[in-house]
Design a protein around this motif. Structure first.
Motif, short mmCIF file in Angstrom:
data_model
loop_
_atom_site.label_atom_id
_atom_site.label_comp_id
_atom_site.label_asym_id
_atom_site.label_seq_id
_atom_site.Cartn_x
_atom_site.Cartn_y
_atom_site.Cartn_z
N TYR A 137 0.84 -1.21 0.00
CA TYR A 137 0.00 0.00 0.00
C TYR A 137 0.87 1.26 0.00
O TYR A 137 0.58 2.24 -0.70
CB TYR A 137 -0.91 -0.01 1.22
CG TYR A 137 -1.73 1.26 1.37
CD1 TYR A 137 -2.82 1.52 0.54
CD2 TYR A 137 -1.37 2.21 2.33
CE1 TYR A 137 -3.55 2.70 0.67
CE2 TYR A 137 -2.09 3.39 2.46
CZ TYR A 137 -3.19 3.63 1.63
OH TYR A 137 -3.89 4.79 1.75
N GLN A 138 1.95 1.20 0.76
CA GLN A 138 2.85 2.36 0.84
C GLN A 138 3.51 2.64 -0.51
O GLN A 138 3.73 3.79 -0.89
CB GLN A 138 3.92 2.11 1.91
CG GLN A 138 4.72 3.35 2.29
CD GLN A 138 5.58 3.09 3.52
OE1 GLN A 138 6.09 1.99 3.72
NE2 GLN A 138 5.76 4.11 4.35
N GLY A 141 -0.12 2.62 -3.23
CA GLY A 141 -1.37 3.30 -2.92
C GLY A 141 -2.56 2.37 -2.96
O GLY A 141 -3.71 2.79 -2.81
N TYR A 142 -2.29 1.08 -3.12
CA TYR A 142 -3.35 0.07 -3.19
C TYR A 142 -2.74 -1.29 -2.90
O TYR A 142 -1.62 -1.59 -3.33
CB TYR A 142 -3.99 0.07 -4.59
CG TYR A 142 -4.84 -1.15 -4.89
CD1 TYR A 142 -6.06 -1.33 -4.26
CD2 TYR A 142 -4.42 -2.11 -5.81
CE1 TYR A 142 -6.85 -2.44 -4.52
CE2 TYR A 142 -5.20 -3.23 -6.08
CZ TYR A 142 -6.40 -3.39 -5.44
OH TYR A 142 -7.18 -4.50 -5.70
N HIS A 155 -4.83 -0.05 6.03
CA HIS A 155 -5.57 0.42 4.84
C HIS A 155 -6.97 -0.19 4.75
O HIS A 155 -7.45 -0.53 3.66
CB HIS A 155 -4.77 0.13 3.56
CG HIS A 155 -4.40 -1.31 3.36
ND1 HIS A 155 -5.28 -2.24 2.88
CD2 HIS A 155 -3.24 -1.97 3.60
CE1 HIS A 155 -4.68 -3.41 2.81
NE2 HIS A 155 -3.43 -3.27 3.24
N GLN A 165 -7.89 3.34 -0.55
CA GLN A 165 -7.07 3.39 -1.77
C GLN A 165 -6.64 4.83 -2.04
O GLN A 165 -7.42 5.76 -1.86
CB GLN A 165 -7.85 2.86 -2.97
CG GLN A 165 -8.25 1.41 -2.87
CD GLN A 165 -8.94 0.93 -4.13
OE1 GLN A 165 -8.76 1.51 -5.19
NE2 GLN A 165 -9.74 -0.12 -4.01
N ASP A 166 -5.39 4.98 -2.49
CA ASP A 166 -4.89 6.27 -2.95
C ASP A 166 -4.82 6.17 -4.48
O ASP A 166 -3.79 5.81 -5.06
CB ASP A 166 -3.51 6.55 -2.35
CG ASP A 166 -3.01 7.96 -2.65
OD1 ASP A 166 -3.48 8.55 -3.64
OD2 ASP A 166 -2.14 8.44 -1.92
N LYS A 169 -2.12 8.24 -6.40
CA LYS A 169 -0.78 7.67 -6.27
C LYS A 169 -0.65 6.40 -7.10
O LYS A 169 0.36 6.19 -7.77
CB LYS A 169 -0.48 7.37 -4.80
CG LYS A 169 0.90 6.80 -4.56
CD LYS A 169 1.16 6.58 -3.07
CE LYS A 169 2.56 6.05 -2.83
NZ LYS A 169 2.85 5.84 -1.39
N TYR A 170 -1.69 5.57 -7.06
CA TYR A 170 -1.66 4.31 -7.81
C TYR A 170 -1.50 4.56 -9.31
O TYR A 170 -0.73 3.89 -9.98
CB TYR A 170 -2.94 3.52 -7.54
CG TYR A 170 -3.01 2.21 -8.28
CD1 TYR A 170 -2.21 1.14 -7.92
CD2 TYR A 170 -3.89 2.05 -9.36
CE1 TYR A 170 -2.28 -0.07 -8.60
CE2 TYR A 170 -3.95 0.84 -10.05
CZ TYR A 170 -3.15 -0.21 -9.66
OH TYR A 170 -3.21 -1.40 -10.35
#
Length: 615
Positions: A137-138, A141-142, A155, A165-166, A169-170
């Protein structure tokens, strides 16, 4: 100089040699006295098996002295180790893994679902979450592992059953941080069912078959050859039509079995490596669509360009098929390397690896078929000095390979198959072969326009453990670069030393940061669920089985360090440095727990070498 003066000089030289010999014992690394543990126990010395990096199965050398019966128990390999990891008692339906997705259960298609549909029961059955933020995730972003993630609380909104979810960023990161050379399942199915259309390989195999003369039916063979030549007109790629590689002074990590996995190679790219290679791929199994083999050509986007796939082959037909499917299905390969150096019995007895050193005609046919089916991907080869000790054959073999003109680079490991790692690499012989390659390249330039010719690069390999070894290697005639194998495993920052042209006394925190990066890359690759964490932990232990052998520069009494020198039992400058140097695999698991959480009771790891098993 008079005779008496000459004798006096000889006596003085003998005294100097004697003094140097008395200062240290050959084969034993020099540690400053204040860091040496005073003990007469034979257990002070760790009996490493250096064939581990090449998947070897040979027992390690027996320690001298001590109780021979006890020594025998503590040598060789744990050949029957079981490394299968636990997958969890309750398995949640894949349709529920990601609450944000609209994936449907197979039961809605009228099929019976074998998985659990109780999310709360599943979450309660999971081990306690690992502290910190999920590495996947870091980074992205997912987290694709969804509810299975061991860092789920970082998350997941439990109240509304929703994964965080970001998206922004993803969308940015996935363009930079991704894996390449993934084969389509439909293609893999065709390979498994023998339905794949080898439009390049089939006619080339038929053509090369016709060139193989046998004593039986030689006349028939000649007739077949004429027929095949009329059907197939060889259109060999010129070197200018192949992708160009440049290995001059390149920092190269050798192909390594087990430990040369994707997370390790990705780590080495962050530490200065220019060129990396896949673990050795069996060409026959690859062309049959075997899943384990197709996992090996996968690479991280940061590795390309500069990523080579190494294959092993006993026959030209399997090499041809493997090269064609790699060329067509993998778009991030800089070179395909033929392994002619692997010493293990399993490969040797099947005619692969170093067995090809004694079969030059077969080796040349394999290289020729590879060159004709690999499209624009250049072909390279890795050799040993020979099969038997004191019987070097590489020089004449290299001459024949150069005459064929089918390779973009040649790597020579300065040992024979029989030697394994018993003696130091023969760099004098490497230079002798290098001169042959250098002369060949110079003659090529005289005969052809510069725009039409690519040089055949020559790379030396063996006992590279410091910037001193690396620069000594590239200073030899004909040697374009030097490949690091065990040196890059024991000391992953070796190329940082090469760049700095000095020894780097890495602090404990710097070394732990390297482990942290490896752990994060491993989780990204194998997954953040329990199964992925256990796999990451297992391969991290394999990695530490080499890194623990590093002796900090600050406690060494003399330099440069040598790969074949073994240290007495020592303590570091602090407790953590001592722990990082432990040869006990239980301590390796402790180190992994700093980054991957506490190892569960179901986790299994048996060290490859018995000397690290302190049961």
């Amino acid at each position: 100089m008079t005779i008496p003066e000459k004798r006096l000089a000889e006596e003085e030289e003998k005294e100097v040699k004697k003094a140097n010999t008395d200062t240290f014992t050959k084969g034993i690394a020099g540690i400053k006295p204040e860091f040496v543990v005073k003990s007469d126990s034979i257990s002070n010395f760790v009996n490493y098996n250096d064939d581990e990096a090449e998947g070897g199965d040979r027992n390690g050398p027996e320690e001298k002295g001590g109780n021979k019966k006890n020594n025998k128990k503590n040598r060789g390999q744990n050949k029957k180790r079981d490394l299968k990891q636990h997958k969890g008692s309750i398995r949640l339906c894949p349709s529920l893994m990601d609450p944000n997705s609209d994936r449907q259960c197979v039961s809605k298609l009228g099929k019976e679902c074998k998985f659990s549909h109780d999310i709360n029961e599943y979450l309660q059955s999971k081990p306690e979450d690992i502290d910190g933020i999920c590495p996947v995730y870091q980074a992205l972003g997912y987290c694709p592992s969804g509810l299975k993630c061991r860092w789920l609380k970082s998350h997941y909104n439990k109240e509304i059953n929703e994964l965080i979810q970001d998206v922004e960023k993803y969308n940015i990161v996935q363009k930079l941080n991704y894996e390449v050379n993934k084969i389509d399942n439909g293609i893999k199915y065709d390979l498994q069912k023998k339905k794949y259309n080898y439009e390049l390989a089939e006619p080339i195999i038929k053509f090369i078959d016709s060139l193989v003369n046998t004593e039986d039916n030689n006349k028939l063979k000649q007739e077949e050859r004429k027929d095949n030549e009329s059907e197939y007109h060889e259109s060999k790629f010129k070197s200018a039509e192949k992708k160009k590689i440049n290995l001059k002074n390149a920092k190269i990590v050798s192909p390594l079995t087990t430990v040369g996995n994707l997370p390790y190679r990705r780590l080495m790219k962050t530490l200065g490596a220019d060129v990396t290679y896949s673990e050795m791929v069996l060409s026959k199994e690859l062309s049959m669509g075997h899943n384990p083999e197709w996992a090996l050509p996968r690479a991280h986007s940061s590795e390309y360009p500069g990523f080579g796939v190494q294959i092993a082959a006993a026959r030209h037909w399997s090499a041809a098929k493997a090269c064609e499917v790699l060329y067509k299905q993998c778009n991030s390969i800089s070179e395909i390397n033929l392994n002619c150096g692997c010493p293990i019995d399993l490969l040797y007895k099947s005619g692969q690896g170093s067995a090809l050193m004694d079969q030059p005609s077969r080796l040349l046919r394999i290289l020729r078929s590879m060159n004709l089916t690999s499209g624009d991907i250049p072909v390279t080869v890795k050799l040993r000095t020979g099969v038997k000790e004191n019987k070097n054959t590489a020089l004449n073999l290299v001459k024949r390979v150069l005459e064929e003109g089918n390779v973009a680079a040649i790597t020579l490991h300065g040992r024979s198959r029989q030697q394994r790692y018993a003696k130091e690499a023969d760099w004098k012989y490497i230079e002798e072969v290098g001169k042959v390659v250098k002369d060949y390249n110079e003659n090529q330039l005289e005969n052809k326009d510069l725009t039409d010719i690519q040089p055949t690069y020559f790379v030396g390999n063996g006992d590279v453990f410091s910037h001193v070894d690396w620069y000594n290697g590239i200073s030899l005639q004909g040697v374009d670069s030097v490949m690091a194998a065990r040196g890059a495993l024991i000391k992953p920052w070796i190329f940082e030393e090469v760049e700095a042209q000095q020894y780097l006394d890495k602090s404990v925190s710097e070394r732990l940061d390297i482990y942290k990066n490896f752990a994060n890359f491993a989780i990204e690759h194998w997954g953040s669920d329990e199964y992925g964490v256990n796999l990451s932990r297992r391969f991290m232990c394999e990695f530490i089985s080499f890194t623990h052998r590093y002796i900090p520069i600050g406690i060494m009494e003399r330099l440069p360090p040598k790969l074949n020198e073994r240290p007495p039992k020592w303590i570091g400058r602090n407790e953590m440095e001592t722990l990082l140097g432990s040869g006990d695999y239980k301590d390796w698991i402790k180190i992994t727990e700093m980054f991957l959480g506490k190892a569960g009771d179901e986790f299994q790891f048996i060290p490859k070498h018995k000397s690290n098993s302190y049961e």
